[in-house]
Design a protein around this motif. Structure first.
Motif, PDB file in Angstrom:
ATOM      1  N   ASP A 181       0.839  -1.206   0.000  1.00 22.41           N
ATOM      2  CA  ASP A 181       0.000   0.000   0.000  1.00 22.41           C
ATOM      3  C   ASP A 181       0.865   1.244   0.000  1.00 22.41           C
ATOM      4  OD1 ASP A 181      -2.802  -0.956   0.244  1.00 22.41           O
ATOM      5  OD2 ASP A 181      -2.033  -1.922   2.060  1.00 22.41           O
ATOM      6  N   ASP A 191      -1.395  -4.520  -5.007  1.00 24.82           N
ATOM      7  CA  ASP A 191      -1.103  -3.150  -4.566  1.00 24.82           C
ATOM      8  C   ASP A 191      -2.350  -2.285  -4.551  1.00 24.82           C
ATOM      9  OD1 ASP A 191      -1.412  -1.372  -6.797  1.00 24.82           O
ATOM     10  OD2 ASP A 191       0.553  -1.857  -7.565  1.00 24.82           O
ATOM     11  N   ARG A 210      -4.479   0.828  -1.684  1.00 22.49           N
ATOM     12  CA  ARG A 210      -4.472   1.783  -0.571  1.00 22.49           C
ATOM     13  C   ARG A 210      -4.911   1.121   0.738  1.00 22.49           C
ATOM     14  NH1 ARG A 210      -3.172   3.727  -4.693  1.00 22.49           N
ATOM     15  NH2 ARG A 210      -3.182   5.893  -5.392  1.00 22.49           N
ATOM     16  N   ASP A 211      -5.731   0.052   0.608  1.00 23.09           N
ATOM     17  CA  ASP A 211      -6.352  -0.565   1.790  1.00 23.09           C
ATOM     18  C   ASP A 211      -6.120  -2.072   1.798  1.00 23.09           C
ATOM     19  OD1 ASP A 211      -7.809  -1.133  -0.490  1.00 23.09           O
ATOM     20  OD2 ASP A 211      -9.742  -1.147   0.525  1.00 23.09           O
ATOM     21  N   LEU A 216      -6.640   5.643   2.969  1.00 25.65           N
ATOM     22  CA  LEU A 216      -5.236   5.256   2.822  1.00 25.65           C
ATOM     23  C   LEU A 216      -4.563   5.380   4.182  1.00 25.65           C
ATOM     24  CD1 LEU A 216      -2.504   4.861   1.315  1.00 25.65           C
ATOM     25  CD2 LEU A 216      -2.505   7.318   0.931  1.00 25.65           C
TER      26      LEU A 216
END
Ligand code: C5P
Length: 222
Positions: A9, A127, A129-130, A191
């Motif tokens: 992330d 890959d 953000r979360d 994020l």
């Protein structure tokens, strides 16, 4: 060798996809770029002139979209039905609007289900953000990859120039900072670094150094 889940992330332009792609190739794992899924929904919503803040309409749109990811020579390819949208999801229009779509709970709920399914057998580098916080909380390796806004914008600027595209460094820097702000401040799955993620600041590192570091981390858990 174990087929583990690797969650990567970090903010926009931190080099996640370049690094994830190389790492996956090295391990013979599948690489999944979850940002591409949010981008594909955004592209379809823009094309259908939907209100990007209308979660219900976006939820309906998603039911009708046959969104598919397939591995390709250059990384992941993205299709909506038979139409390839791998390039079309990278335009500035999509980039500048994707954060609005990505903060709708209806969109996230459906995509998280799809992402968990893709990862269930392991052997995956994902890959987003979360990924470490929400999608794969039990991933064996979680890394939070970042770099200064200035460095991330400069990398994007160099990439654009190498591709023969127009590029303006100050506006890239402003766009990246704005997208980070929207992604970090949203209510649903913002994020954020997972508590058990390893923090890696790549401002002073080149791609090879980052891949080497990640390879060492993978070896540590295999
Ligand atoms: O990774 P990329 O920059 O292509 O992601 C595009 C956008 O998709 C991000 O700015 C973010 O709004 C959204 N995104 C997300 N959750 C993910 C991956 C991407 O919200 N797991």
């Amino acid at each position: 060798m174990k087929n583990i889940q690797i969650a990567l992330d970090g903010p926009a332009g931190a080099g996640k996809s370049t690094i994830a792609k190389q790492l996956a190739a090295q391990l013979d794992y599948v690489y999944i770029d979850t940002g591409a899924m949010y981008r594909a929904i955004t592209l379809a919503a823009l094309e259908q002139n939907l209100n990007l803040e209308d979660g219900q309409a976006l939820g309906e749109l998603m039911k009708s979209l046959d969104l598919r990811l397939t591995p390709g020579d250059q990384g992941q390819r993205v299709f909506i039905g038979e139409r390839e949208v791998t390039e079309a999801i990278r335009t500035n229009e999509v980039t500048n609007n994707v954060s609005f779509v990505a903060r709708q709970a209806e969109v996230r709920t459906a995509l998280v289900v799809a992402q968990r399914k893709l990862a269930e057998r392991g052997g995956i580098v994902m890959d987003g953000r979360d990924i470490g916080t929400v999608v794969l909380p039990n991933a064996e390796l979680k890394v939070f990859l970042t770099a200064s806004v200035e460095e991330r914008a400069s990398r994007r600027h160099r990439e654009n120039i190498a591709r023969g595209m127009d590029s303006d460094l100050p506006s890239l820097q402003a766009d990246i900072a704005l997208r980070d702000k929207r992604d970090s401040e949203r209510t649903v799955s913002p994020l954020k670094q997972a508590e058990d993620a390893i923090y890696l600041d790549t401002t002073e590192m080149n791609i090879d150094q980052v891949v080497t570091r990640l390879t060492e981390l993978v070896e540590g858990v295999l």
